[in-house]
Enzyme design. Structure first.
Site, PDB file in Angstrom:
ATOM      1  CG  ASN A 137       8.712  -1.639  48.185  1.00 30.96           C
ATOM      2  OD1 ASN A 137       8.290  -2.402  49.040  1.00 30.96           O
ATOM      3  ND2 ASN A 137       8.279  -0.390  48.078  1.00 30.96           N
ATOM      4  N   GLY A 151       0.865   5.566  48.044  1.00 32.27           N
ATOM      5  CA  GLY A 151       0.378   4.703  46.981  1.00 32.27           C
ATOM      6  C   GLY A 151       1.343   4.437  45.845  1.00 32.27           C
ATOM      7  CG  LEU A 152       4.022   1.686  45.942  1.00 31.60           C
ATOM      8  CD1 LEU A 152       3.727   0.248  45.551  1.00 31.60           C
ATOM      9  CD2 LEU A 152       5.502   1.845  46.284  1.00 31.60           C
ATOM     10  CB  CYS A 156       4.295  -1.237  49.261  1.00 30.88           C
ATOM     11  SG  CYS A 156       3.247   0.232  49.398  1.00 30.88           S
ATOM     12  CB  ILE A 169      10.605  -3.430  59.045  1.00 27.33           C
ATOM     13  CG1 ILE A 169      10.420  -2.291  60.037  1.00 27.33           C
ATOM     14  CG2 ILE A 169      11.045  -4.731  59.687  1.00 27.33           C
ATOM     15  CD1 ILE A 169       9.441  -2.543  61.158  1.00 27.33           C
ATOM     16  N   GLY A 203      14.249   7.941  57.730  1.00 28.53           N
ATOM     17  CA  GLY A 203      13.125   8.469  56.962  1.00 28.53           C
ATOM     18  C   GLY A 203      12.336   9.490  57.744  1.00 28.53           C
ATOM     19  CB  THR A 204       9.609   9.084  60.238  1.00 18.91           C
ATOM     20  OG1 THR A 204       8.860   8.217  59.379  1.00 18.91           O
ATOM     21  CG2 THR A 204       8.624   9.966  60.984  1.00 18.91           C
ATOM     22  CB  ALA A 262      -2.317   5.640  52.138  1.00 22.12           C
ATOM     23  CE  LYS A 311      11.693  -0.163  53.000  1.00 20.74           C
ATOM     24  NZ  LYS A 311      11.517   1.232  52.510  1.00 20.74           N
TER      25      LYS A 311
END
Length: 307
Positions: free
Chosen positions: A128, A75-76, A131, A193, A268-269, A73, A167
């Site tokens: 985006n 939070g942008l 989110c 996604i 990403g991950t 999280a 997205k």
């Protein structure tokens, strides 16, 4: 890498199909360029917003057990679209296409950010609209076909010939319907996604959620089956290309989501688990699999599971 793993996404030519996903390495131009050097075919900036945001307080990221993924999280956080001149100058030196990710709390914010960012001439703009860990952003747009159409159409009208890629959210009740609405509004590609959420992890000794924000978005291997399903459904619903991401950590994962219909693959991950060398690892394993199984191009592999 050989030519068999060259890819194309809405007219953007890629030397490899792996693309750095938005948010994982921030907006620091140096580290984006490092991802390119390590095999990323394109890099995506962290989502750029209308005004400066600090994001959520720590802890913002927690690793789940047994390598299943992360919950975050963040939070942008963003410096605001008017406060990135140094980053834009440095990103001009990047040797692969740069995709600029943007977000807003309203259609007007999206439009203003998009119009400004388009002036920086990124290879593509990622919209985006999905989110899961900000109250005033994201899923307000990404779970409604009407809202998705409205924001996509409005942004497309101000960015000229730059390709636009919304997205999408796995929380949408019918992601194919959302994707179709974006396509009809003028989207040139789809990204599917975003993280899955909101989810929660509780520290049972502390008797409190582990994230300061309490809930967050799930990424990593645990969400790959959902990502594959979403890409599959979109491929059957739209004609525009799809960037597939969500739990892609090795070459076989990349093959799977391309067979479901992806034209390129977001990473990403996997960087958390394998370092920035994850791009080269995935590319090499993908190429080896394609050669061993008689595929001479990504295009010939794309969507083949539907045949």
């Amino acid at each position: 890498m050989g030519n068999i793993i060259n890819a194309s996404l809405a007219g953007v030519e890629l030397k490899t199909p792996t693309i750095l996903a938005s948010g994982f390495l921030g907006v620091n131009s140096g580290i984006l360029k490092r991802a390119a050097e390590c095999g990323a075919g394109a890099v995506t900036t962290k989502s750029i917003g209308f005004e400066k945001r600090d994001g959520h307080n720590n802890p913002t990221v927690f690793e789940l057990e047994a390598g299943t993924g992360l919950i975050n999280a963040v939070g942008l956080p963003t410096p605001g679209f008017r406060n990135m001149e140094e980053e834009w100058l440095e990103l001009k030196e990047c040797k692969v296409p740069v995709i600029a990710s943007i977000f807003g709390a309203s259609v007007q914010e999206f439009v203003e950010v998009a119009e400004f960012v388009a002036g920086k001439k990124p290879a593509m703009i990622e919209l985006n609209i999905s989110c899961p860990n900000s109250k005033s952003h994201g899923q307000l747009f990404g779970t409604s076909k009407e809202a998705s159409f409205e924001v996509t159409s409005a942004v497309k009208n101000v960015i000229g010939k730059i390709p636009l890629m919304p997205k999408l959210s796995p929380q949408a009740l019918n992601i194919a319907e959302i994707g179709k609405a974006c396509e009809e509004a003028g989207a040139d590609a789809l990204c599917a996604i975003n993280t899955l959420g909101p989810g929660m992890v509780i520290n049972i000794e502390a008797r409190k959620p582990v994230l300061h924000y309490k809930t967050g978005g799930l990424s990593g291997p645990a969400i790959k089956p959902i990502a594959v399903r979403c890409v599959w459904q979109l491929f059957e619903s739209v004609k525009i290309p799809i960037l597939g991401l969500g739990g892609i950590t090795n070459g076989r994962d990349a093959v799977e989501i391309i067979q479901a219909g992806a034209s390129a693959v977001g990473v990403g991950t996997a960087i958390h688990y394998n370092g920035i060398e994850a791009f080269g690892k995935i590319n090499s394993e993908l190429e080896d699999w394609m050669q061993a199984n008689g595929f001479s191009s990504i295009e010939k592999l794309r969507g083949i599971a539907h045949d």
